[in-house]
Enzyme design. Sequence first.
Site, PDB file in Angstrom:
ATOM      1  N   ASN A 180       0.865  -1.188   0.000  1.00  0.00           N
ATOM      2  CA  ASN A 180       0.000   0.000   0.000  1.00  0.00           C
ATOM      3  C   ASN A 180       0.899   1.235   0.000  1.00  0.00           C
ATOM      4  OD1 ASN A 180      -1.798   2.069   0.537  1.00  0.00           O
ATOM      5  ND2 ASN A 180      -2.137   1.470   2.673  1.00  0.00           N
ATOM      6  N   TRP A 181       0.952   1.906  -1.129  1.00  0.00           N
ATOM      7  CA  TRP A 181       1.854   3.071  -1.246  1.00  0.00           C
ATOM      8  C   TRP A 181       1.276   4.331  -0.595  1.00  0.00           C
ATOM      9  CZ3 TRP A 181       4.926   3.534  -6.504  1.00  0.00           C
ATOM     10  CH2 TRP A 181       5.812   2.466  -6.584  1.00  0.00           C
ATOM     11  N   LYS A 182       0.010   4.291  -0.204  1.00  0.00           N
ATOM     12  CA  LYS A 182      -0.649   5.477   0.382  1.00  0.00           C
ATOM     13  C   LYS A 182      -0.453   6.672  -0.561  1.00  0.00           C
ATOM     14  CE  LYS A 182       0.424   3.501   4.845  1.00  0.00           C
ATOM     15  NZ  LYS A 182       0.349   3.656   6.268  1.00  0.00           N
ATOM     16  N   HIS A 191      -9.242   1.068   5.143  1.00  0.00           N
ATOM     17  CA  HIS A 191      -7.939   1.257   5.797  1.00  0.00           C
ATOM     18  C   HIS A 191      -8.121   2.194   6.987  1.00  0.00           C
ATOM     19  CE1 HIS A 191      -3.823   2.513   6.527  1.00  0.00           C
ATOM     20  NE2 HIS A 191      -3.449   1.422   5.885  1.00  0.00           N
ATOM     21  N   GLU A 218      -6.506   4.597   8.066  1.00  0.00           N
ATOM     22  CA  GLU A 218      -6.326   6.031   7.800  1.00  0.00           C
ATOM     23  C   GLU A 218      -7.592   6.641   7.218  1.00  0.00           C
ATOM     24  OE1 GLU A 218      -2.694   5.565   5.609  1.00  0.00           O
ATOM     25  OE2 GLU A 218      -1.674   5.008   7.469  1.00  0.00           O
ATOM     26  N   GLU A 249      -5.081  -5.121  10.725  1.00  0.00           N
ATOM     27  CA  GLU A 249      -4.048  -4.110  10.921  1.00  0.00           C
ATOM     28  C   GLU A 249      -4.305  -3.359  12.230  1.00  0.00           C
ATOM     29  OE1 GLU A 249      -2.131  -2.852   6.982  1.00  0.00           O
ATOM     30  OE2 GLU A 249      -3.918  -1.651   7.225  1.00  0.00           O
ATOM     31  N   GLY A 296       2.867   2.042  10.752  1.00  0.00           N
ATOM     32  CA  GLY A 296       3.847   3.107  10.611  1.00  0.00           C
ATOM     33  C   GLY A 296       4.603   3.459  11.881  1.00  0.00           C
ATOM     34  N   SER A 337       3.665  -2.349  10.273  1.00  0.00           N
ATOM     35  CA  SER A 337       5.125  -2.367  10.472  1.00  0.00           C
ATOM     36  C   SER A 337       5.778  -3.691  10.074  1.00  0.00           C
ATOM     37  CB  SER A 337       5.477  -2.009  11.918  1.00  0.00           C
ATOM     38  OG  SER A 337       5.104  -0.677  12.195  1.00  0.00           O
ATOM     39  N   GLY A 394       2.922  -1.204   4.243  1.00  0.00           N
ATOM     40  CA  GLY A 394       2.917   0.213   3.885  1.00  0.00           C
ATOM     41  C   GLY A 394       4.319   0.678   3.506  1.00  0.00           C
ATOM     42  N   GLY A 395       4.986   1.330   4.442  1.00  0.00           N
ATOM     43  CA  GLY A 395       6.291   1.965   4.181  1.00  0.00           C
ATOM     44  C   GLY A 395       7.289   1.057   3.488  1.00  0.00           C
TER      45      GLY A 395
HETATM   46  C1  PEP Z   1      -0.520   0.099   6.035  1.00  0.00           C
HETATM   47  O1  PEP Z   1      -0.585   1.271   5.741  1.00  0.00           O
HETATM   48  O2  PEP Z   1      -1.426  -0.656   5.670  1.00  0.00           O
HETATM   49  C2  PEP Z   1       0.617  -0.373   6.802  1.00  0.00           C
HETATM   50  C3  PEP Z   1       0.564  -1.583   7.290  1.00  0.00           C
HETATM   51  O3  PEP Z   1       1.666   0.490   6.981  1.00  0.00           O
HETATM   52  P1  PEP Z   1       3.128   0.152   7.578  1.00  0.00           P
HETATM   53  O4  PEP Z   1       3.574  -1.153   6.964  1.00  0.00           O
HETATM   54  O5  PEP Z   1       3.978   1.294   7.156  1.00  0.00           O
HETATM   55  O6  PEP Z   1       2.986   0.031   9.051  1.00  0.00           O
END
Ligand code: PEP
Length: 252
Positions: A12-14, A99, A101, A169, A175, A214, A235-236
């Site tokens: 997920n590049w957000k 999600h 966010e 999640e 993050g 994470s 994500g990241g």
């Molecule tokens: C996400 O945004 O779905 C996520 C899991 O982010 P991260 O891996 O950066 O915690």
Amino acid sequence: MTPGVRPLVAGNWKMNGLSASLGEIEAMRLAADAGEAGEAELLVCPPATLLAQAAWNIRGGKLSLGAQDCHPQPSGAFTGDISAAMLKDAGATYVIVGHSERRTLHHETDELVRAKAEAALKAGLVAIVCVGESHAERQAGEQAAVVIRQLRRSLPAGGNSETVVIAYEPVWAIGTGLTPTPGDVTVIHNFIRALLVEVGGPHAAKTRILYGGSVKPSNCGDLLTLDNVDGALVGGASLKAAEFLAIAAAYR
Ligand code: PEP
């Protein structure tokens, strides 16, 4: 992992990525085509602005492409929104809905998430439905109850193991570099599996349940091979092909 279920490693590049980042997607495509993700399916969800070009670049290959959100309506006077049919038209085959966010920053309710997931299915997309507890809910020991409540209300009608993926999640793990223990992840994934089978019948034993929060190359080996963990939502660590592929390597 669930026997007989192909794991999914989804990025997920957000709100990250300009056209210069298409090279990372190209590197993911080359790796997927070369079998570097092992038995796992590799999926990248860049911002909507990159979907059509990315779809063209990866056509005919093994990398899957998804979007990060969709509107519940197929078309209409919704300035700035993007429908599931539009995402499909641009080349996506998956879409993330619910999600944390979006639930937090856009005040999305479970009912809206379900409507989005149903719109995704109607358009022929696979819906990745996200659930997860906040830090306060975890502190209060309410994680299982929260996740089960969100899931009951967010699951699309008519979905099955081929059209719906669940992503657990924990909000406090996204993050932050923090992760639940493998034991804590197993407890929640087992609850999710039981609910899916209760609602969807025996076929839901094959619905993919991803862990997200994470995930990194350093912890993926511990988390992604647990019972009822059928992949990751990353994500990241999905922004750079090398790091993302090092996570998918857990399934080689
Ligand atoms: C996400 O945004 O779905 C996520 C899991 O982010 P991260 O891996 O950066 O915690």
